[in-house]
Write an enzyme that holds these catalytic residues in place. Structure first.
Site, PDB file in Angstrom:
ATOM      1  N   CYS A 241       0.751  -1.165  -0.151  1.00 56.87           N
ATOM      2  CA  CYS A 241       0.099  -0.020   0.029  1.00 56.87           C
ATOM      3  C   CYS A 241       0.820   1.229  -0.042  1.00 56.87           C
ATOM      4  O   CYS A 241       1.737   1.469   0.876  1.00 56.87           O
ATOM      5  CB  CYS A 241      -0.880  -0.314   1.031  1.00 56.87           C
ATOM      6  SG  CYS A 241      -1.960   1.515   1.255  1.00 56.87           S
TER       7      CYS A 241
ATOM      8  N   GLY B 119      -1.009  -4.884 -12.068  1.00 58.41           N
ATOM      9  CA  GLY B 119      -0.662  -3.711 -12.700  1.00 58.41           C
ATOM     10  C   GLY B 119      -1.034  -3.521 -13.963  1.00 58.41           C
ATOM     11  O   GLY B 119      -0.322  -4.117 -14.768  1.00 58.41           O
TER      12      GLY B 119
END
Length: 326
Positions: free
Chosen positions: A102, A205
């Site tokens: 994160c 991603g």
């Protein structure tokens, strides 16, 4: 077949990423319906679990129809992470995932999430503490490194495997990139090709289409793909990708009727889980995403945002479909 502990996944699984304020049980249920093979809770603060914070405890809710499902925790203290893993074990998820990825300031700058990438020794100690405190399989989600000058994913992958993690998901950006710029999957391919690495390696991603999923699968040789932001308002992406990999055919975009059915289900389950007021208030963030690209949607969006009951919401949907017919 991919295995994580006793969990058996398809040969090339698709995972729903843990996303704060998104990956709750109603959204996970939709993604499961549309082909997600493994899902995770929103990330949960280990400190919050120890303090018995209501918000953290609520995030532990999992349901049998979601399985296999993992609960993701984050934190920067070994003892607290160990204790929180024991708490997580009581709700019987299929695995525990540690968030070392994160990038948001309030997490990373407190020495948790991607902040731990600055201290691999600490990352190893935190991981070992969790592995030793639970009988569940432990997995990790992380990034390439803190920034371009400190990419350390090679060391991270080897050392975390050595202390017992059973799968690794790599978001192919650094922390400093946040969610901007292009992800660089060549680093993930290098980890996958490392003869020392025996655990499944999942890539994350920028996967936002069936064509890209196929290209990345074939180019980088990973064991599976995790999808995050591209699934928001688009739970169909999992079934679309699977269909494309199997047949080479791109499915048409969901119809207006299919979008409405998805939102009605999402709202219904949200209300069942959180109550009518909170359930519908939290649904407001999703409407624009579900109806992205639909012409003249602005007027309907205002009506959806003002709906305070499922009855009102269904009335809006009925009027949208009637206009479409006429």
């Amino acid at each position: 077949m991919i295995t994580i502990g006793d969990i058996k996944l398809p040969e090339f699984p698709f995972l729903l990423a843990p996303m704060e304020d998104v990956s709750d049980p109603p959204f996970r249920r939709l993604c499961k319906m549309h082909g997600a093979d493994l899902m995770y809770s929103e990330f949960i603060s280990s400190e919050g679990l120890i303090r018995d914070a209501m918000k953290s405890r609520k995030k532990l809710d999992i349901f049998d129809y979601e399985r296999p499902v993992g609960i993701q925790i984050f934190g920067g203290d070994e003892e607290v992470m160990s204790l929180s893993a024991k708490i997580v074990e009581t709700v019987q998820p299929d695995l525990v995932d540690i968030n070392f990825g994160c990038p948001v300031k309030k997490v990373a700058c407190k020495g948790a999430g991607a902040g731990v990438l600055k201290d691999v020794d600490l990352m190893v100690r935190l991981t070992r503490a969790v592995v030793q405190s639970t009988h569940l399989p432990v997995t990790v989600k992380t990034r390439l490194g803190w920034d371009d000058s400190s990419i350390n994913i090679d060391e991270v992958a080897e050392r975390l495997q050595d202390v017992g993690i059973q799968a690794l998901t790599i978001h192919a950006r650094t922390r400093s990139q946040m969610y901007k710029g292009h992800s660089d999957w060549t680093h993930i391919a290098r980890i996958k090709n490392n003869p020392r690495i025996k655990i499944p390696i999942f890539g994350n991603g920028d996967i936002d289409s069936p064509e890209k999923a196929k290209k990345y699968k074939e180019t980088y040789g990973i064991d599976g793909i995790m999808i995050g932001r591209a699934a928001i308002g688009n739970p169909w992406i999992f079934s679309q990708i699977k269909h494309y990999l199997k047949t080479g055919e791109v499915l048409p975009a969901p119809t207006l009727y299919q979008r409405i059915e998805a939102v009605k289900n999402h709202a219904q389950w949200s209300v069942e889980w959180k109550g009518e007021r909170n359930g519908l208030l939290e649904m407001r963030q999703h409407y624009s995403n579900y109806f992205r690209g639909i012409p003249n949607f602005k007027v309907h969006k205002a009506q959806l945002l003002s709906a305070l009951s499922l009855e009102e919401l269904n009335w809006v949907f009925t009027s949208i479909l009637e206009k479409e017919v006429h």
